[in-house]
Design an enzyme around this catalytic site. Sequence first.
Site, PDB file in Angstrom:
ATOM      1  N   GLY A  78       0.770  -1.236   0.000  1.00 22.65           N
ATOM      2  CA  GLY A  78       0.000   0.000   0.000  1.00 22.65           C
ATOM      3  C   GLY A  78       0.800   1.283   0.000  1.00 22.65           C
ATOM      4  O   GLY A  78       0.232   2.362   0.163  1.00 22.65           O
ATOM      5  N   TRP A  80       2.398   2.956  -2.437  1.00 20.33           N
ATOM      6  CA  TRP A  80       2.011   3.877  -3.513  1.00 20.33           C
ATOM      7  C   TRP A  80       0.611   4.437  -3.288  1.00 20.33           C
ATOM      8  O   TRP A  80       0.360   5.613  -3.544  1.00 20.33           O
ATOM      9  CB  TRP A  80       2.106   3.174  -4.873  1.00 20.33           C
ATOM     10  CG  TRP A  80       3.471   3.256  -5.481  1.00 20.33           C
ATOM     11  CD1 TRP A  80       4.659   3.397  -4.820  1.00 20.33           C
ATOM     12  CD2 TRP A  80       3.798   3.232  -6.875  1.00 20.33           C
ATOM     13  NE1 TRP A  80       5.694   3.444  -5.714  1.00 20.33           N
ATOM     14  CE2 TRP A  80       5.204   3.346  -6.967  1.00 20.33           C
ATOM     15  CE3 TRP A  80       3.041   3.108  -8.032  1.00 20.33           C
ATOM     16  CZ2 TRP A  80       5.879   3.344  -8.199  1.00 20.33           C
ATOM     17  CZ3 TRP A  80       3.708   3.101  -9.261  1.00 20.33           C
ATOM     18  CH2 TRP A  80       5.099   3.223  -9.342  1.00 20.33           C
ATOM     19  N   ASP A 101      -5.173  -5.817  -5.765  1.00 22.89           N
ATOM     20  CA  ASP A 101      -4.134  -6.814  -5.547  1.00 22.89           C
ATOM     21  C   ASP A 101      -4.765  -8.200  -5.471  1.00 22.89           C
ATOM     22  O   ASP A 101      -5.955  -8.328  -5.112  1.00 22.89           O
ATOM     23  CB  ASP A 101      -3.349  -6.533  -4.261  1.00 22.89           C
ATOM     24  CG  ASP A 101      -1.961  -7.153  -4.298  1.00 22.89           C
ATOM     25  OD1 ASP A 101      -0.992  -6.425  -4.635  1.00 22.89           O
ATOM     26  OD2 ASP A 101      -1.831  -8.361  -4.026  1.00 22.89           O
ATOM     27  N   ASP A 117      -7.380 -10.991  -9.230  1.00 21.82           N
ATOM     28  CA  ASP A 117      -6.269 -11.183 -10.152  1.00 21.82           C
ATOM     29  C   ASP A 117      -6.536 -10.283 -11.361  1.00 21.82           C
ATOM     30  O   ASP A 117      -7.505 -10.492 -12.086  1.00 21.82           O
ATOM     31  CB  ASP A 117      -6.198 -12.652 -10.579  1.00 21.82           C
ATOM     32  CG  ASP A 117      -5.017 -12.944 -11.499  1.00 21.82           C
ATOM     33  OD1 ASP A 117      -4.349 -11.991 -11.937  1.00 21.82           O
ATOM     34  OD2 ASP A 117      -4.780 -14.131 -11.795  1.00 21.82           O
ATOM     35  N   ASP A 141       3.549  -0.887  -9.479  1.00 22.94           N
ATOM     36  CA  ASP A 141       4.902  -1.098  -8.966  1.00 22.94           C
ATOM     37  C   ASP A 141       5.155  -2.594  -8.794  1.00 22.94           C
ATOM     38  O   ASP A 141       5.979  -3.013  -8.003  1.00 22.94           O
ATOM     39  CB  ASP A 141       5.077  -0.365  -7.622  1.00 22.94           C
ATOM     40  CG  ASP A 141       6.534  -0.306  -7.181  1.00 22.94           C
ATOM     41  OD1 ASP A 141       7.411  -0.150  -8.053  1.00 22.94           O
ATOM     42  OD2 ASP A 141       6.801  -0.418  -5.966  1.00 22.94           O
ATOM     43  N   LYS A 181       6.629  -0.268 -13.448  1.00 23.28           N
ATOM     44  CA  LYS A 181       8.015  -0.692 -13.261  1.00 23.28           C
ATOM     45  C   LYS A 181       8.449  -1.598 -14.410  1.00 23.28           C
ATOM     46  O   LYS A 181       7.680  -2.461 -14.868  1.00 23.28           O
ATOM     47  CB  LYS A 181       8.162  -1.440 -11.940  1.00 23.28           C
ATOM     48  CG  LYS A 181       9.584  -1.920 -11.640  1.00 23.28           C
ATOM     49  CD  LYS A 181       9.624  -2.787 -10.402  1.00 23.28           C
ATOM     50  CE  LYS A 181       9.370  -1.995  -9.150  1.00 23.28           C
ATOM     51  NZ  LYS A 181       9.494  -2.814  -7.932  1.00 23.28           N
TER      52      LYS A 181
END
Length: 228
Positions: A78, A80, A101, A117, A141, A181
């Site tokens: 958590g 970000w 998530d 998912d 991220d 990322k």
Amino acid sequence: MMGKNDGSRQLTVRVKSAKKRSLSSKLWLERQLNDPYVAEAKRLGYRSRAAFKLEEIDKRYRILKPGMRIVDLGAAPGGWSQVAARKIGAEKGRGKLLAVDINEFEAVPGAQSMIIDFLDPEAPNRILEAMGGEADLVMSDMAAPSTGHSRTDHLKIMALCEAALELAYDVLSPKGAFLAKVLQGGAENDLLSGMKRSFETVRHVKPQASRADSAELYVLATGFRGRN
């Protein structure tokens, strides 16, 4: 946010080897204990040092604005979402922040959690429904567990980025942005070529909070041209 030199003296902590501790876990623990960003994250109540990476990116490119609608993919734990919630005013009821998530995690004040998912074919529709419309920013991220083999790790994280981008295409509003990322490694050319067709501007970003010895980068795409 921390600068390069906060004027404080850092004392190096050495971790003793233990019978059940591998060399890699010893080095990881030693690095964590001596990482000033880890200590600062604890002091400020951030759930991860990654929060500083988003703060740095936003300070440079101003991607987080009051009232925005944001989807945070792979949000756990958590860090970000904490930064984004504060920047958009989510804790005061402004904007919308959906923290997504596959694993359960502690809710972030101001954010709505969705345990799913994101690779599920129904994920885009469920996200749009939860958001009540399209998003201004999709950010990620996420990183797959490291194998220690640089080529394999590069391909795995690029696959995650590609999947996140495909979802972004489904839920972003025109002029929206995407931040994710990646790892340096040479397999990102096709991904970047597609992004350049779909966004007005695509750039690589390396925050200071990313460890200097890491191949970690972030790709920031702004000005979504919309779905064909």
